[in-house]
Enzyme design. Structure first.
Site, short mmCIF file in Angstrom:
data_model
loop_
_atom_site.label_atom_id
_atom_site.label_comp_id
_atom_site.label_asym_id
_atom_site.label_seq_id
_atom_site.Cartn_x
_atom_site.Cartn_y
_atom_site.Cartn_z
N SER A 13 4.21 9.60 1.38
CA SER A 13 4.85 10.80 1.95
C SER A 13 5.83 10.44 3.08
CB SER A 13 3.81 11.82 2.43
OG SER A 13 3.15 11.36 3.56
N MET A 87 -0.66 -1.31 2.60
CA MET A 87 -2.00 -1.71 3.01
C MET A 87 -2.22 -3.23 2.97
SD MET A 87 -3.03 1.24 3.70
CE MET A 87 -4.80 1.19 3.92
N LEU A 90 1.05 -8.55 6.95
CA LEU A 90 2.09 -9.52 6.61
C LEU A 90 1.84 -10.85 7.30
CD1 LEU A 90 5.35 -7.36 6.83
CD2 LEU A 90 3.81 -7.71 4.88
N ASN A 104 6.57 -0.46 11.24
CA ASN A 104 5.42 0.18 10.59
C ASN A 104 5.15 1.50 11.29
OD1 ASN A 104 2.99 0.36 8.95
ND2 ASN A 104 1.82 -0.21 10.78
N HIS A 106 1.91 4.18 12.16
CA HIS A 106 0.45 4.18 12.22
C HIS A 106 -0.04 5.52 12.78
CE1 HIS A 106 -3.56 2.49 12.45
NE2 HIS A 106 -3.67 3.05 13.64
N GLY A 140 -0.43 -9.49 13.49
CA GLY A 140 -1.70 -8.81 13.76
C GLY A 140 -1.81 -7.49 13.00
N VAL A 141 -2.95 -6.82 13.19
CA VAL A 141 -3.13 -5.51 12.55
C VAL A 141 -2.71 -4.44 13.55
CG1 VAL A 141 -4.80 -3.92 11.52
CG2 VAL A 141 -5.01 -6.38 11.12
N ASP A 142 -1.54 -3.84 13.34
CA ASP A 142 -1.02 -2.76 14.17
C ASP A 142 -0.87 -3.18 15.64
OD1 ASP A 142 -1.12 -1.05 11.89
OD2 ASP A 142 -3.24 -0.72 12.25
C1 GRF Z 1 0.16 7.25 7.07
O1 GRF Z 1 -0.77 7.96 7.83
C2 GRF Z 1 0.67 6.05 7.82
O2 GRF Z 1 0.75 6.27 9.20
C3 GRF Z 1 -0.38 5.02 7.53
O3 GRF Z 1 -0.74 5.23 6.20
C4 GRF Z 1 -0.49 6.59 5.85
C5 GRF Z 1 0.43 6.56 4.68
O4 GRF Z 1 0.69 7.84 4.17
N1 GRF Z 1 0.11 3.68 7.79
P1 GRF Z 1 1.88 8.04 3.15
O5 GRF Z 1 1.65 7.04 2.00
O6 GRF Z 1 3.16 7.77 3.85
O7 GRF Z 1 1.74 9.45 2.66
#
Ligand code: GRF
Length: 207
Positions: A13, A87, A90, A104, A106, A140-142
């Site tokens: 989305s 998911m 990197l 990214n 988050h 790192g992760v986020d």
């Molecule tokens: C979002 O909440 C984004 O922040 C996180 O994963 C979700 C992905 O949602 N990293 P979409 O695939 O963009 O709908």
């Protein structure tokens, strides 16, 4: 106009928000390609419906996946990469190929609640506000330097679903804003971790 690619794993989305903004003339960069590491990601169909090229890369071999991503990014002339619900963490292979050129999004106010289920983490902790963050990507992760954040109130009767939906609505605006800043050279990371949002005048000098 700069070109960029979007990496997704699922619903897409945030990707959809970028493609819509581009179609409506509100995005200052062109989404040239969408890559998914899941062949059945619903977001791939959305991308095709916007007429954007899509590719599936398995990423089971992470290094090969990143190398293929670099090849494709160069092939389409992309100058930066947006992770939108991608998911995978990197590695230096991809990060070093696009230094300070991978972002990214988050669904929390980082550094609070990194990783999976950020909205549930926020509810379980009992915070009164959460939100969303765009940041540069490191290994790192986020954990990369924060670019922008939007705050969302946590209501007493919120569930993971209701809070996630309100945060997501903010994400869709934030990702467009951040891509526009990056596309117009208005982000500087020269001060280390700190990201400076430049004025239009400063940005002009950097072109
Ligand atoms: C979002 O909440 C984004 O922040 C996180 O994963 C979700 C992905 O949602 N990293 P979409 O695939 O963009 O709908």
């Amino acid at each position: 106009m700069k070109k960029f690619i979007i990496l997704i794993s699922g619903r897409g989305s945030n990707m959809g928000a970028l493609l819509k903004a581009y179609k409506e003339g509100h995005l200052q960069a062109e989404p040239a390609l969408v890559i998914s590491n899941r062949s059945q990601a619903p977001g791939l169909e959305t991308a095709r419906s916007f007429g954007v090229r899509t590719e599936f890369i398995s990423f089971k071999d992470g290094r090969a996946g990143e190398q293929r991503t670099i090849e494709l990014a160069r092939e389409v002339g992309a100058e930066f990469i947006v992770l939108a619900g991608f998911m995978r963490v990197l590695t230096e292979t991809l990060i070093n190929a696009f230094p300070n050129r991978i972002i990214n999004i988050h669904p929390s106010l980082l550094p609070a609640f990194p990783g999976l289920h950020a909205q549930k983490q926020a509810l379980d902790y009992g915070v009164r506000v959460s939100g969303c963050t765009t940041h540069f990507v490191n290994a790192g992760v986020d954990t990369g330097p924060t670019i922008q954040q939007r705050v969302v109130e946590v209501k007493p009767d919120d569930t993971e679903e209701t809070l996630s939906a309100r945060i997501l609505a903010e994400e869709h605006g934030l990702i467009v804003e951040t891509v526009n800043l990056l596309a117009t050279n208005r982000l500087s990371t020269e001060e280390g971790r700190e990201v400076t949002v430049l004025t239009a005048d400063n940005a002009d000098e950097r072109r």
